[in-house]
Write an enzyme that holds these catalytic residues in place. Sequence first.
Site, short mmCIF file in Angstrom:
data_model
loop_
_atom_site.label_atom_id
_atom_site.label_comp_id
_atom_site.label_asym_id
_atom_site.label_seq_id
_atom_site.Cartn_x
_atom_site.Cartn_y
_atom_site.Cartn_z
N GLU A 161 1.99 13.76 1.71
CA GLU A 161 0.78 13.46 0.95
C GLU A 161 -0.38 14.37 1.34
O GLU A 161 -1.16 14.03 2.24
CB GLU A 161 0.37 12.00 1.16
CG GLU A 161 -0.89 11.63 0.37
CD GLU A 161 -1.41 10.22 0.64
OE1 GLU A 161 -1.05 9.64 1.68
OE2 GLU A 161 -2.16 9.71 -0.19
N LYS B 56 3.48 13.20 -2.62
CA LYS B 56 2.44 12.25 -3.07
C LYS B 56 1.16 13.04 -3.26
O LYS B 56 0.67 13.69 -2.34
CB LYS B 56 2.27 11.16 -2.02
CG LYS B 56 1.15 10.17 -2.36
CD LYS B 56 1.32 8.86 -1.62
CE LYS B 56 0.15 7.93 -1.86
NZ LYS B 56 0.39 6.58 -1.38
P1 13P Z 1 -5.15 5.01 -2.79
O1 13P Z 1 -4.26 4.72 -3.97
O2 13P Z 1 -6.12 3.93 -2.50
O3 13P Z 1 -5.79 6.37 -2.88
O4 13P Z 1 -4.23 5.06 -1.51
C1 13P Z 1 -3.02 5.71 -1.53
C2 13P Z 1 -2.69 6.20 -0.19
O5 13P Z 1 -1.58 6.02 0.26
C3 13P Z 1 -3.71 6.93 0.57
O6 13P Z 1 -3.17 7.48 1.73
#
Ligand code: 13P
Length: 332
Positions: free
Chosen positions: A178, A220
């Site tokens: 991510e 992600k």
């Molecule tokens: P949000 O959908 O609140 O952005 O969080 C997703 C997430 O995993 C952030 O690390």
Amino acid sequence: MMNLSDTARALVAPGKGILAADESEKSADEKRLTAFGIKTGPEMRRKFRDMLLATPGIEEYLTGVILHEETLSQKGNDGELFPRLLAAKGITPGIKVDQGLEPLAESPSETITKGLLGLPERLTAYHTDYATGFTKWRAAITIDGDRLPTARALVENAKRLATYACEVQKAGMVPLLEPEVLLDGAHGRLRARAVIESVMRVLFDTLNEQCADLSGIIIKTSMAVSGNKSGRQDTPEEVAEDTLGALMETVPAEVAGIVFLSGGQTPDQATANLAAITKLARERNAPWPLTFSYARALQEEALMIWKGEDENVPAAREAFLARLEKVAAATS
Ligand code: 13P
């Protein structure tokens, strides 16, 4: 025994997605509990997780839930460990394995993610003790005009993401990478798109130099949206064009799937934007499945109703399920 790419594909199965419920103790207390007027501490965090994870029927919409280390060893109201409670519903428990952000030495207004130290030992313990099937590592990328992000921030974060991914695959789990491009700032949508493209290019160059098997990773990502201080509200079609455009330019077809974070969008925006992106992806024959991995956009309405009170749990769960149904419908 499923191989990594089967596990990864199962996590991005059509019509379902992943709940991020992996806030650290501090984030859960400050951003989920205090922010909604709820008391803090380990027991309230446990109740917060129970309110979400023990909701009957979530397995219709969720393939996986990302947990934080504290939650792995906590139990739901029924006395079952949370990872087991999820597994019993056919939902794969995942674990956030990074240990948060610190300033990047060469550019202190940017961040680098901590957590590689001792990672292999922690991965083995999570996998054997709690049967976690996947993991998450979050990097945060800041946009400030043309000044940030620096090339250094992209390279250093990509190196750690790639090292993380290889370690996780060695431990027999699926890594969810991510690199979040933050919504904070006055930048426009096209700048966000360009930064997402740069982040992905550097990341895949780095992954290609390392051992990671792309068919067993999930990306992600943020959507390409205008910054929250830009005064601009993009339409779902604009978001879809630039988000899918950026990903199709940069993410190899072998990757098992792409999931989106909500990043501070409202639940309705995150739902409408996802619907537009997946529609465009079908029209353009995007090579990978696309779905959600939201925290805030899935939790917010439930938290507002729950307020930390046991008697509000059924109504909060109803709101949680209703949002899950809408978000899941947006993918198909
Ligand atoms: P949000 O959908 O609140 O952005 O969080 C997703 C997430 O995993 C952030 O690390």
